[in-house]
Design an enzyme around this catalytic site. Sequence first.
Site, PDB file in Angstrom:
ATOM      1  N   LYS A 173      38.763  37.546  24.185  1.00 50.01           N
ATOM      2  CA  LYS A 173      38.641  37.110  25.581  1.00 50.01           C
ATOM      3  C   LYS A 173      37.675  35.935  25.655  1.00 50.01           C
ATOM      4  CE  LYS A 173      36.263  39.295  28.922  1.00 50.01           C
ATOM      5  NZ  LYS A 173      35.599  38.243  29.711  1.00 50.01           N
ATOM      6  N   ASP A 232      39.898  34.309  30.559  1.00 51.22           N
ATOM      7  CA  ASP A 232      39.406  35.078  31.709  1.00 51.22           C
ATOM      8  C   ASP A 232      38.703  34.137  32.689  1.00 51.22           C
ATOM      9  OD1 ASP A 232      38.406  37.073  33.371  1.00 51.22           O
ATOM     10  OD2 ASP A 232      36.847  37.719  31.972  1.00 51.22           O
ATOM     11  N   LYS A 269      39.707  34.069  36.126  1.00 47.58           N
ATOM     12  CA  LYS A 269      39.792  34.693  37.460  1.00 47.58           C
ATOM     13  C   LYS A 269      40.015  33.685  38.579  1.00 47.58           C
ATOM     14  CE  LYS A 269      36.554  38.398  36.170  1.00 47.58           C
ATOM     15  NZ  LYS A 269      35.929  37.834  34.958  1.00 47.58           N
ATOM     16  N   ASP A 314      41.832  30.581  44.811  1.00 42.74           N
ATOM     17  CA  ASP A 314      41.876  29.338  45.591  1.00 42.74           C
ATOM     18  C   ASP A 314      43.106  29.394  46.491  1.00 42.74           C
ATOM     19  OD1 ASP A 314      41.535  26.554  46.377  1.00 42.74           O
ATOM     20  OD2 ASP A 314      40.342  26.315  44.561  1.00 42.74           O
ATOM     21  N   THR A 350      34.206  45.390  37.829  1.00 46.22           N
ATOM     22  CA  THR A 350      33.630  46.673  37.391  1.00 46.22           C
ATOM     23  C   THR A 350      32.109  46.732  37.597  1.00 46.22           C
ATOM     24  OG1 THR A 350      33.824  45.705  35.199  1.00 46.22           O
ATOM     25  CG2 THR A 350      35.352  47.458  35.735  1.00 46.22           C
ATOM     26  N   ARG A 366      29.515  43.462  24.971  1.00 44.42           N
ATOM     27  CA  ARG A 366      28.202  43.706  24.363  1.00 44.42           C
ATOM     28  C   ARG A 366      28.171  44.781  23.279  1.00 44.42           C
ATOM     29  NH1 ARG A 366      25.525  43.300  30.235  1.00 44.42           N
ATOM     30  NH2 ARG A 366      27.690  43.844  30.689  1.00 44.42           N
TER      31      ARG A 366
END
Length: 227
Positions: A30, A59, A61, A64, A118, A208
Amino acid sequence: MKLCTALDLPTFEENIALAKELKTFDIWLKVGFRSYIRDGKSILHELKNINPNFKIFLDLKLYDIPNTMADAAEEIAGLGVDMFNVHASSGEKAMHTVMERIGGLPKRPIVLAVTALTSFDNESFRKIYGEDIDNKAITFAKDAYKSGIDGVVCSAHESALIKSHTAKKFLTLTPGIRPFGEAAGDQKRVADIAMAKEELVDFIVVGRPIYKAENPKSVVEKILSEL
Ligand code: C5P
């Protein structure tokens, strides 16, 4: 279920080093705001050079007006990435316009819509959207499904419910995964692998817990052995 590793490290070199370390695995990578804003197309090319079979999820997102989103989607499709995402809160018209624009291409990336980030807990989500997270995530997912989108980014807690309200084949990708109960950090609605499985998740995103580990390769190996 597929593993998608977030390349959220501070520098190009560190992200590339991580990708090289993981090059023998059948995984998705990603690329998010941080690296794409800084490194642009060069990171995408470099990742495919390391392993042409790496699948790339961009990624960004998108959020608009419909025409601007469709323009961006067309540009993203031209980058040769395998998946990208938009915000479901951009609305049915915007999502539909995106899918209409890239639908005619000979090969198009998978498109997902973000339901609720999340990092939201219910209270902070309500402040913005005026509804409980669970209900609104389902509404967003239904809107995305009706618009021809391929699936949603959601928390593992809502994956099975979203599929039951849309379709089994409607994809779910879930960040906030702490495979073996690692620290949640800023994530609020976390889940481990067992829960992701129960919830019929298609893609887990892990950042992470992999890139901050002393030995990322062994964490990935351990995750893959559980999928
Ligand atoms: O480090 P961690 O495993 O929490 O990383 C999760 C990744 O997923 C981050 O790159 C974050 O931007 C992304 N993400 C998220 N929640 C969403 C969509 C994407 O955490 N709803």
